[in-house]
Structures are given as structure tokens and as C-alpha cells.
Design an enzyme around this catalytic site. Sequence first.
Site, PDB file in Angstrom:
ATOM      1  N   SER A 144      51.117  33.122  10.837  1.00 18.51           N
ATOM      2  CA  SER A 144      50.615  34.242  11.642  1.00 18.51           C
ATOM      3  C   SER A 144      51.567  35.415  11.465  1.00 18.51           C
ATOM      4  O   SER A 144      52.738  35.232  11.108  1.00 18.51           O
ATOM      5  CB  SER A 144      50.573  33.844  13.128  1.00 18.51           C
ATOM      6  OG  SER A 144      50.376  34.967  13.971  1.00 18.51           O
ATOM      7  N   TYR A 157      54.634  30.251  20.704  1.00 17.43           N
ATOM      8  CA  TYR A 157      53.693  30.359  19.585  1.00 17.43           C
ATOM      9  C   TYR A 157      54.367  31.040  18.398  1.00 17.43           C
ATOM     10  O   TYR A 157      54.262  30.577  17.252  1.00 17.43           O
ATOM     11  CB  TYR A 157      52.458  31.144  20.017  1.00 17.43           C
ATOM     12  CG  TYR A 157      51.460  31.377  18.915  1.00 17.43           C
ATOM     13  CD1 TYR A 157      50.562  30.381  18.544  1.00 17.43           C
ATOM     14  CD2 TYR A 157      51.408  32.583  18.235  1.00 17.43           C
ATOM     15  CE1 TYR A 157      49.644  30.583  17.525  1.00 17.43           C
ATOM     16  CE2 TYR A 157      50.500  32.800  17.224  1.00 17.43           C
ATOM     17  CZ  TYR A 157      49.618  31.803  16.865  1.00 17.43           C
ATOM     18  OH  TYR A 157      48.719  32.011  15.850  1.00 17.43           O
TER      19      TYR A 157
END
Length: 253
Positions: A144, A157
Site C-alpha cells: 500500500s 496497518y
Amino acid sequence: MSMTFSGQVVVITGAGAGIGRATALAFAAEGLSVIVADVDVPRAEQTVEFIRAAGGNAHCVPCDVTRELDVKHLMEQVLLIYGRLDYAFNNAGIEIEQGRLADGTQDEFDAIMGVNVKGVWLCMKYQLPLLMAQGGGAIVNTASVAGLGAAPKMSIYSASKHAVIGLTKSAAIEYAKKHIRVNAVCPAVIDTDMFRRAYESDPKKAEFAAAIHPVGRIGTVEEVASAVLYLCSDGAAFTTGHALAVDGGAMAI
């Protein structure tokens, strides 16, 4: 640039929806046989139905990537069904954290790290021997843009995606001389079910999500799928250990 795939096999985790499903459909359209893996079996089976309806070849294998026996069984099924493995897209992931670091819980930490990091590690652990036996291949992991920088109120995350990039780069170096390339895709905000749950109930949040990308919109699952296919293709034969941002220019700011 060659994007030709012929008689080859790919395994995709998290293929029941979103980026995983779009990539499964894209690989199948290029003539690959696809192992569709997901913990959500009905959605994985639906992906298989879509592929077969379009004339492609696919099989569903249930898999919880946090469970070593599940991952081992998945790779055994790849060999049992198709007899080979050429590519892997380790895409299964979760994003459940929305708060400052000190407000996070151990359950959130364990869940996010379990799927996003342990899951990728386990998949590569069992994929790499199959690829070596085949004489080489390619792996793509889903990281990501949160793994390329900071992600306020998503620190766990973000840490998990930094870890995915670390695993990717380390494996790329370890297996480069085995003719195995290992790369990662790093999407920004993509139009998925996860995005809709998080943003569409609040139009202002959705507008902000679009505005953070210089191109003025969020990305599509098909655009990420195209990046994955490129990284697996012969066109990327000299590319390994790379974390490719698919982000509409967001990381260039």
C-alpha cells in the site's frame, strides 16, 4: 513489451472481491489457469463462475492465510489440480483500524499483522519451493502507499504494509539467482467494497479521498490488476524487489 502468458498457472489470495477478483479475471482473460483462494468461499466461487462464464479456467480453494495448514493445503491443491505454479499474487489483507496509535488494541494489532504480514510470509514460504521446482516465476504482494510513508490513524496497518515491502525486497534478493522475481504493488485509495463502506456514507470523505490524488480521482481495481500483470510479465523481466505505487501521483507530492 511482452504481456504474453501461455499455459501458465497463477494463485491469487483474497480473490473473492475487489483487487483480487479483478486480477483473477485479468489473468484468466490472458489465458492463465487461476486458483482462486479466499476465506470467503461463496465470493471466491462467484469469481470462479465469472471466469468460467467468460471461457476461462479456474478453481476455488478455501484458505485462511493466517493458518499454516490452510496455506500448505492451498499449494498442495495447486499442484494436484494443475501440476505447476508460475505466478502468485498474495493479495489477502484487512484494514480495520481507524484511530490514534495509543487507542489501538492488541486484538486489532494481532488481526492486522496476522493477515497482512504473517499471511504474506506463509504464502511465500510455500510458493517459493514450487516456483524453484518450476525453474522460476514471479510473485507480487499487495502492499500500500501506507507502506511507503506515514498513515495517521492507521499506524498498525501502515506498519503491516511496510513489513510486506520488507518481506518483498528480502525475498527478491534471496531468490534472484533462482529466476524468481518478487515485487509489490502499493495502491492508494481504490474503488473497492472496503472504500465504499468507509467513505460513501460521508460524501465529504469521498471527495477528500479523490482530492488527495493529483489526477483528481480514486483508482480502479482494474488499474491495479494491470500493474500486477505487468510485474508478472516478461516485460518486467529486469524488475525485482520493487514496490510499485499505483496511486494517481499521490506519493509524488
